[in-house]
Design an enzyme around this catalytic site. Structure first.
Site, PDB file in Angstrom:
ATOM      1  N   HIS A 167       0.806  -1.233   0.000  1.00 26.04           N
ATOM      2  CA  HIS A 167       0.000   0.000   0.000  1.00 26.04           C
ATOM      3  C   HIS A 167       0.829   1.269   0.000  1.00 26.04           C
ATOM      4  O   HIS A 167       0.275   2.352   0.172  1.00 26.04           O
ATOM      5  CB  HIS A 167      -0.909   0.051   1.232  1.00 26.04           C
ATOM      6  CG  HIS A 167      -1.979  -0.987   1.245  1.00 26.04           C
ATOM      7  ND1 HIS A 167      -3.231  -0.787   0.717  1.00 26.04           N
ATOM      8  CD2 HIS A 167      -1.979  -2.242   1.734  1.00 26.04           C
ATOM      9  CE1 HIS A 167      -3.962  -1.869   0.888  1.00 26.04           C
ATOM     10  NE2 HIS A 167      -3.226  -2.772   1.505  1.00 26.04           N
ATOM     11  N   LYS A 223      -8.505  13.790   4.946  1.00 24.07           N
ATOM     12  CA  LYS A 223      -7.667  12.592   4.922  1.00 24.07           C
ATOM     13  C   LYS A 223      -6.630  12.765   6.016  1.00 24.07           C
ATOM     14  O   LYS A 223      -6.558  13.844   6.625  1.00 24.07           O
ATOM     15  CB  LYS A 223      -6.998  12.383   3.564  1.00 24.07           C
ATOM     16  CG  LYS A 223      -6.353  13.653   2.959  1.00 24.07           C
ATOM     17  CD  LYS A 223      -5.817  13.404   1.555  1.00 24.07           C
ATOM     18  CE  LYS A 223      -6.822  13.661   0.470  1.00 24.07           C
ATOM     19  NZ  LYS A 223      -6.957  12.606  -0.500  1.00 24.07           N
ATOM     20  N   ARG A 224      -5.845  11.712   6.278  1.00 28.70           N
ATOM     21  CA  ARG A 224      -4.789  11.888   7.267  1.00 28.70           C
ATOM     22  C   ARG A 224      -3.912  13.083   6.881  1.00 28.70           C
ATOM     23  O   ARG A 224      -3.707  13.351   5.690  1.00 28.70           O
ATOM     24  CB  ARG A 224      -3.929  10.621   7.369  1.00 28.70           C
ATOM     25  CG  ARG A 224      -4.626   9.487   8.062  1.00 28.70           C
ATOM     26  CD  ARG A 224      -4.940   9.828   9.497  1.00 28.70           C
ATOM     27  NE  ARG A 224      -3.732   9.836  10.286  1.00 28.70           N
ATOM     28  CZ  ARG A 224      -3.447   8.961  11.255  1.00 28.70           C
ATOM     29  NH1 ARG A 224      -4.300   8.011  11.569  1.00 28.70           N
ATOM     30  NH2 ARG A 224      -2.323   9.053  11.918  1.00 28.70           N
ATOM     31  N   LYS A 227       0.686  14.303   1.398  1.00 37.65           N
ATOM     32  CA  LYS A 227      -0.682  14.577   0.911  1.00 37.65           C
ATOM     33  C   LYS A 227      -0.891  16.078   0.678  1.00 37.65           C
ATOM     34  O   LYS A 227      -1.862  16.503   0.088  1.00 37.65           O
ATOM     35  CB  LYS A 227      -1.714  14.049   1.919  1.00 37.65           C
ATOM     36  CG  LYS A 227      -1.694  12.526   2.049  1.00 37.65           C
ATOM     37  CD  LYS A 227      -2.737  12.043   3.040  1.00 37.65           C
ATOM     38  CE  LYS A 227      -2.638  10.561   3.349  1.00 37.65           C
ATOM     39  NZ  LYS A 227      -3.302   9.687   2.358  1.00 37.65           N
ATOM     40  N   THR A 272      -8.735   6.644  -1.847  1.00 37.88           N
ATOM     41  CA  THR A 272     -10.087   6.126  -2.078  1.00 37.88           C
ATOM     42  C   THR A 272     -11.137   7.204  -1.844  1.00 37.88           C
ATOM     43  O   THR A 272     -12.255   7.097  -2.355  1.00 37.88           O
ATOM     44  CB  THR A 272     -10.381   4.906  -1.180  1.00 37.88           C
ATOM     45  OG1 THR A 272      -9.868   5.168   0.122  1.00 37.88           O
ATOM     46  CG2 THR A 272      -9.764   3.638  -1.722  1.00 37.88           C
ATOM     47  N   LYS A 305     -14.984   8.425  -3.522  1.00 36.37           N
ATOM     48  CA  LYS A 305     -16.227   8.708  -2.778  1.00 36.37           C
ATOM     49  C   LYS A 305     -16.799  10.056  -3.204  1.00 36.37           C
ATOM     50  O   LYS A 305     -18.008  10.208  -3.394  1.00 36.37           O
ATOM     51  CB  LYS A 305     -15.952   8.728  -1.267  1.00 36.37           C
ATOM     52  CG  LYS A 305     -15.581   7.359  -0.729  1.00 36.37           C
ATOM     53  CD  LYS A 305     -15.007   7.416   0.680  1.00 36.37           C
ATOM     54  CE  LYS A 305     -14.263   6.120   0.956  1.00 36.37           C
ATOM     55  NZ  LYS A 305     -13.388   6.166   2.128  1.00 36.37           N
TER      56      LYS A 305
HETATM   57  O1  DL6 Z   1      -4.757   1.007  -0.383  1.00 33.93           O
HETATM   58  C1  DL6 Z   1      -5.439   1.727   0.563  1.00 33.93           C
HETATM   59  C2  DL6 Z   1      -4.685   2.986   0.889  1.00 33.93           C
HETATM   60  C3  DL6 Z   1      -4.385   3.827  -0.328  1.00 33.93           C
HETATM   61  O2  DL6 Z   1      -5.581   4.237  -0.924  1.00 33.93           O
HETATM   62  C4  DL6 Z   1      -3.570   5.046   0.063  1.00 33.93           C
HETATM   63  O3  DL6 Z   1      -3.173   5.744  -1.069  1.00 33.93           O
HETATM   64  C5  DL6 Z   1      -2.346   4.600   0.837  1.00 33.93           C
HETATM   65  O4  DL6 Z   1      -1.660   5.712   1.333  1.00 33.93           O
HETATM   66  C6  DL6 Z   1      -2.747   3.706   1.996  1.00 33.93           C
HETATM   67  N1  DL6 Z   1      -1.535   3.206   2.570  1.00 33.93           N
HETATM   68  C7  DL6 Z   1      -1.305   3.157   3.848  1.00 33.93           C
HETATM   69  C8  DL6 Z   1       0.108   2.774   4.136  1.00 33.93           C
HETATM   70  N2  DL6 Z   1       0.217   2.279   5.380  1.00 33.93           N
HETATM   71  N3  DL6 Z   1       1.013   1.465   5.579  1.00 33.93           N
HETATM   72  N4  DL6 Z   1       1.755   0.730   5.630  1.00 33.93           N
HETATM   73  O5  DL6 Z   1      -2.129   3.421   4.684  1.00 33.93           O
HETATM   74  O6  DL6 Z   1      -3.488   2.597   1.526  1.00 33.93           O
END
Ligand code: DL6
Length: 825
Positions: A363, A556-557, A562, A667, A671
Site C-alpha cells: 500500500h 484525509k490523514r 498529501k 479512495t 467517494k
Molecule cells: O490502499 C489503501 C490505501 C491507499 O488508498 C492510500 O493511497 C495509501 O496511502 C494507503 N496506505 C497506507 C500505508 N500504510 N502502511 N503501511 O495506509 O493505503
C-alpha cells in the site's frame, strides 16, 4: 426497494416495534417511560442483530458443510464506522424501522447517531479492508476477516487553541455487534528459546520452549452482505493472561500491584491501535501485537482446515490468506513453524504450501513506511521464527546466486536481512518471497513498485508475480447510505437498486444528462447535502457558512506527502488577493469555503503544525469583515467514517493533491466523485484512472508528473539555483510577518520548503495549483456546465466499486468461488 430477506424480515412495523420494546425493557432493563435516544439505539440495534444472527449462523453452517476454499483477510486495521445503518440497509428493512421508530417517538437520524464508530484503523488501508468485507459478503464469497480487538481505536481528535489534542477513544461501553467466544481461545507463546535434537530417524527437531503464554480470546462480528443472506464473520482477538485473572498468592501477601501485573501485561497487547499512518517505529509492543494476531488467526485457520481431514497438500486449495500490507508478514514463518515443527512436514513441501497460500498487497512506496524489525528484537521475542526467517533467506540467497551469478551485489540488495547495525529483517521482502502474488493498489502504484522497491524481485521472479488491483469503495455505504436521495434518484431512472450490486449500471444515467427534471433533482440533492454539512459546521464549530458557496474539501490523514500545506498556502494566497481587491472587484469573486479534516499521528510534529496553521488562518480569515462570505476556512474536528458520510456528498471540489508518485491510490477521491463532486488533483494514484474513466474534461489536474520528481528533488539540492515560486514567497512573507500568530511556530514548516530541499515539491507545483483553482472558480460560475460534468462523472464511476476489486482478487490471486445461499420461496 431492494429485495428483502424472506426468512428473517420484520413482517410489519408492529412486529419491529414490539421487538425493540422487548429489548429495551428486558435486555437493557430500561423503562419505556425513561427511554432516551441511547436506549432506543440499543433496542433497534439488538432487534436487527437478532436478524443478522440467524443468517450468520446459517451462512457458517452452509460454509462448513460445503467446505469450499475460503479467503482469510488479515488486516491489522478495519475502519468499520457505524454498523446499525449499514445493517438496516443491507437487510433491507430501514423503511419499516423508520416508521416504527417514529411511532415510538424517535427520529431515525438521532438514533443512528448514538452509535460510536468502530474506528479500528488509521485511514485508507483500514477503510479499504472494511469495504472489502462488505463486498466479500455481498458477492457471497466464503471469507473471514481477522484483526485485533483494540480496546482503544484511533484517538479522538480535539482542537484546543488551534492545536490537535489526542483523547483516548474507549468505544466498547456498549457494543451490541460483537459476540465474545470464550470457548474459542488460543495460547500464544513469546520469548523462550529453541532446543534442537535429532530424533531416531536422524531428523532434526526444533522445540520452542519456555517463555510466556498469552491467551487470545475470539470476539466475532457479523458482516451482512447487501441483498443476499450471506453474513460473513469478522474475528477480533482480545488478549488476556493465560493463568487466570490474578495471582492470589501475591494478593494474600499484600503485593497488590504484582498480583495483577501479569494480567495487565497481557491485556496491553490488544489495548491500543498504533496511531501511525505510513510510519513504523519498531516498538516491541507493536511486534507483539502482530505476532499475537497472526499466531491466533493461523491456529484458527489450521484448526478449521484440519476438521476436513484433507492432506496438507490440499491446504492451498482450501485456504487463501491475503496479507494487507506487511503487518501480518509473520504469518509466513508462523505457518512454516506449524508445518515443520508441529505437523512434521519436510521443508520443501511446507514452503511450497506457504507460497501458494499467501498473497501480499503493498500500500505504499514511502521508505519510512516499509517495516523493518531489528534482528535482536525478533530473536528475543520469537527465537524460532528468526531461525525460520534465516532459513528462508538462505534458500532464497542460493536461488539468487545460482540464477544471477554475475550480479554479486544483488544478494545484499534483496536479502531479507539488512546488514546494518543492528541487523534488520525487511518485512516487505519476506512478504514478497513468501507469497505467490504481490499487488499494488492502482495502476501507477503497481508500476512503481516494479521499478523501485521491488525492481530486483521482478528480475528474480519475472513480472507475472506482480499485479495490480485498483482500489474501490462499497457503493452501499458511500452512496446508498451516505446519500440516500441520490441513490433513490438513480434507482428511479434505472428501475431499481440493481446498480448497488453492479455499479457499472450507472453508465445508464448518462442518458439523463440533458433531462431537465433529472438535472434539477440532482442539483437540489447536492444543495441539500451542502446544507446538511453547513448545519453540522455551525453546530460543531460555531462557524456559519453559506451553502451557495463553492465547497472545497480536503479530508484525509494529515501528511506532508498529501500536501495539506499546499492547500492552506493556496488559501492564504487567495485571501491576500481578496484583500488587494476593491469592493467592486470583490463582488465578482466566487465565494468559497475551504474545509479541512484529518488526524495527525501524535508524534508527527510537522503534520500537527499544518493543522495549527489551518486553524490560525481560519481564525483570521473567518473574522475579517472585508472578506465576509467570500472565503471561509473550516477545520472539521475528529474526522472519521461517520463524518465522512456527511462530508463526501457535500463537496463541489475535493482535493487529492499528493506529490506525484507518493499516494498509492487514495479512495476518498472515488467517494467524492461518486457523490457528484469534481476533483482537483495531481497525476497520482487512482486519480489517473478516475481521469481515464470520467474524461479529462471532468477533472482538474495540475502539477509535475511522477517521472519528473526525482530530477526536481535532485535539482533542489544540487543545482544551487532553486528559487521559491514568487506567489508562494508572498505567502511566506505574511506568515513570517506574524499575520497568523507567532511566526516562530511555522518556521520549520516554511523552512522545510525554503531551506531543506522542498522534498514534496510544494513550490514547484504552487503556480500550477493556483492557476487551476482559478479555472475552477471560472468553471463553477457556469452552473449548467458544472452540473453536466458532475452527472457525467457519476455515471462513469462504475469501475470503482470494491465489488470489482474483490472479483479481481478472487480470480487473479485467490482462486475462490462464491457460495451463494439457496433460493427461498
Ligand atoms: O490502499 C489503501 C490505501 C491507499 O488508498 C492510500 O493511497 C495509501 O496511502 C494507503 N496506505 C497506507 C500505508 N500504510 N502502511 N503501511 O495506509 O493505503
Amino acid at each position: 426497494a431492494w429485495k428483502k430477506f424472506s426468512a428473517t424480515e420484520f413482517k410489519t412495523k408492529d412486529e419491529f416495534e414490539s421487538e425493540v420494546v422487548k429489548h429495551i425493557e428486558t435486555t437493557l432493563a430500561r423503562s419505556l417511560f425513561n427511554c432516551d435516544e441511547a436506549a432506543a439505539y440499543g433496542g433497534v440495534a439488538l432487534a436487527f442483530r437478532d436478524r443478522l444472527v440467524i443468517e450468520w449462523n446459517r451462512t457458517q453452517q452452509r460454509q462448513s458443510s460445503a467446505d469450499p476454499k475460503r479467503v482469510y483477510y488479515l488486516s491489522l486495521e478495519f475502519l468499520m464506522g457505524r454498523a446499525l445503518d449499514n445493517a438496516m440497509l443491507n437487510v433491507g428493512m430501514k423503511d419499516v424501522a423508520k416508521e416504527g421508530l417514529g411511532e415510538l417517538g424517535f427520529r431515525m437520524e438521532d438514533v443512528i447517531s448514538q452509535e460510536r464508530d468502530a474506528a479500528l484503523g488509521n485511514g485508507g488501508l483500514g477503510r479499504l479492508a472494511a469495504c472489502f468485507l462488505d463486498s466479500l459478503a455481498t458477492l457471497n464469497y466464503p471469507a473471514w476477516g481477522y484483526a485485533l480487538r483494540y480496546k482503544y481505536g484511533i484517538f479522538k481528535q480535539e482542537i484546543v487553541d488551534g492545536y490537535q489534542v489526542e483523547v483516548p477513544d474507549y468505544w466498547l461501553d456498549f457494543n451490541p455487534w460483537e459476540f465474545p467466544r470464550h470457548d474459542v481461545t488460543v495460547d500464544v507463546q513469546f520469548y523462550g528459546h529453541v532446543r534442537k535434537y535429532m530424533d531416531e530417524s536422524g531428523k532434526q527437531i526444533s522445540v520452542w520452549e519456555d517463555g510466556e503464554l498469552v491467551t487470545a480470546v475470539a470476539y466475532d462480528a457479523p458482516i451482512p452482505g447487501f441483498g443476499t443472506r450471506t453474513t460473513n464473520n469478522l474475528r477480533l482477538w482480545s488478549s488476556k493472561a493465560s493463568h487466570g485473572e490474578f495471582d492470589f498468592t501475591k494478593f494474600n501477601s499484600g503485593e497488590y500491584e504484582a498480583s495483577v501485573a501479569e494480567q495487565q501485561r497481557a491485556e496491553t497487547i490488544s489495548a491500543v491501535l498504533y496511531p501511525n499512518d505510513s510510519l513504523e517505529r519498531g516498538k516491541e509492543l507493536r511486534l507483539k501485537q502482530q505476532y499475537f494476531w497472526c499466531a491466533a488467526s493461523l491456529f484458527d485457520i489450521v484448526r478449521r482446515f484440519k476438521k476436513s481431514r484433507k492432506a496438507w497438500k490440499e491446504f492451498p486449495n482450501q485456504v487463501a490468506i491475503q496479507l494487507n500490507d506487511t503487518h501480518p508478514t509473520l504469518a509466513i514463518p508462523e505457518l512454516m513453524r506449524i508445518l515443520l515443527d508441529q505437523e512434521g512436514l519436510e521443508w520443501d513441501e511446507a514452503w511450497s504450501i506457504v507460497q501458494k497460500t499467501f498473497g501480499y498487497t503493498n500500500h505504499t512506496v514511502l521508505p519510512e513506511a516499509l517495516e523493518k524489525w531489528s534482528v535482536p528484537l525478533v530473536q528475543h521475542l520469537l527465537p524460532r521464527h528468526l531461525q525460520i526467517i534465516y532459513d528462508i533467506n538462505l534458500n532464497f540467497m542460493h536461488y539468487v546466486e545460482r540464477n544471477f551469478p554475475k550480479d554479486r551485489e544483488m544478494l545484499g540488495r534483496v536479502s531479507i536481512i539488512e546488514e546494518s547495525t543492528p541487523k534488520m529483517v525487511r518485512m516487505a521482502y519476506l512478504a514478497v518471497i513468501g507469497s505467490h502474488k504481490v499487488n499494488g493498489v492502482a495502476e501507477l502504484h503497481s508500476d512503481l513498485i516494479k521499478t523501485t522497491i521491488f525492481k530486483d524481485f521482478v528480475k528474480i521472479y519475472g513480472p507475472d508475480k506482480f499485479t495490480n488491483v485498483t482500489n474501490g469503495i462499497t457503493p452501499r455505504r458511500w452512496l446508498h447510505q451516505a446519500n440516500p436521495r441520490l441513490s433513490e434518484l438513480i434507482a428511479s431512472k434505472l428501475g431499481g437498486y440493481d446498480f448497488l450490486r453492479d455499479l457499472t449500471l450507472l453508465h445508464k444515467i448518462e442518458a439523463y444528462v440533458d433531462d431537465k427534471e433529472f438535472r434539477k433533482e440532482f442539483q437540489e440533492i447536492k444543495y441539500a447535502n451542502k446544507v446538511r454539512l453547513a448545519k453540522y459546521t455551525k453546530e460543531a464549530h460555531g462557524i456559519s457558512v453559506n451553502p451557495s458557496s463553492l465547497f472545497d474539501i480536503q479530508v484525509k490523514r494529515i501528511h506532508e506527502y498529501k500536501r495539506q500545506q499546499l492547500n492552506i498556502f493556496g488559501v492564504i494566497y487567495r485571501y491576500l488577493e481578496l484583500k488587494d481587491m476593491s469592493p467592486e472587484e470583490r463582488k465578482k469573486v466566487q465565494p468559497r469555503v475551504s474545509f479541512f479534516g484529518g488526524k495527525a499521528a501524535p508524534g508527527y510534529w510537522m503534520a500537527k503544525t499544518i493543522i495549527h496553521l489551518i486553524n490560525q488562518v481560519g481564525a483570521v480569515v473567518n473574522n475579517d469583515k472585508d472578506i465576509g462570505d467570500l472565503l471561509k476556512v473550516v477545520f472539521l474536528e475528529d474526522y472519521n467514517v461517520s463524518k465522512a458520510e456527511i462530508i463526501c456528498p457535500a463537496s463541489d471540489i475535493s482535493e487529492h493533491i499528493s506529490t506525484a508518485g507518493t499516494e498509492a491510490s487514495g479512495t476518498s477521491n472515488m467517494k467524492f466523485v461518486l457523490n457528484g463532486g469534481l476533483v482537483i488533483g495531481t497525476c497520482d494514484g487512482a486519480n489517473i484512472e478516475i481521469t481515464r474513466e470520467i474524461g479529462e474534461d471532468n477533472i482538474f489536474l495540475f502539477g509535475n508528473l511522477s517521472e519528473d520528481v526525482e530530477d526536481l528533488r535532485h535539482a533542489h539540492t544540487y543545482s544551487g539555483d532553486f528559487a521559491i515560486d514568487p506567489k508562494l514567497e508572498r505567502v511566506f512573507a505574511v506568515i513570517r510577518a506574524g499575520r497568523f500568530g507567532d511566526a516562530a511556530q511555522f518556521s520549520a514548516l516554511v523552512n522545510s520548503i525554503v531551506e531543506h530541499g522542498d522534498y514534496y515539491l510544494v513550490s514547484d507545483d504552487f503556480a500550477s495549483y493556483i492557476d487551476t483553482q482559478k479555472l475552477i472558480d471560472a468553471a463553477y460560475k457556469d452552473q449548467e456546465a458544472w452540473l453536466t460534468k458532475t452527472i457525467t462523472s457519476v455515471s462513469r464511476m462504475g469501475f470503482f466499486s470494491s465489488d470489482r476489486c474483490i472479483d479481481e482478487y478472487a480470480e487473479m490471486i485467490w482462486n475462490v468461488e462464491p457460495l451463494a445461499p439457496p433460493k427461498q420461496n
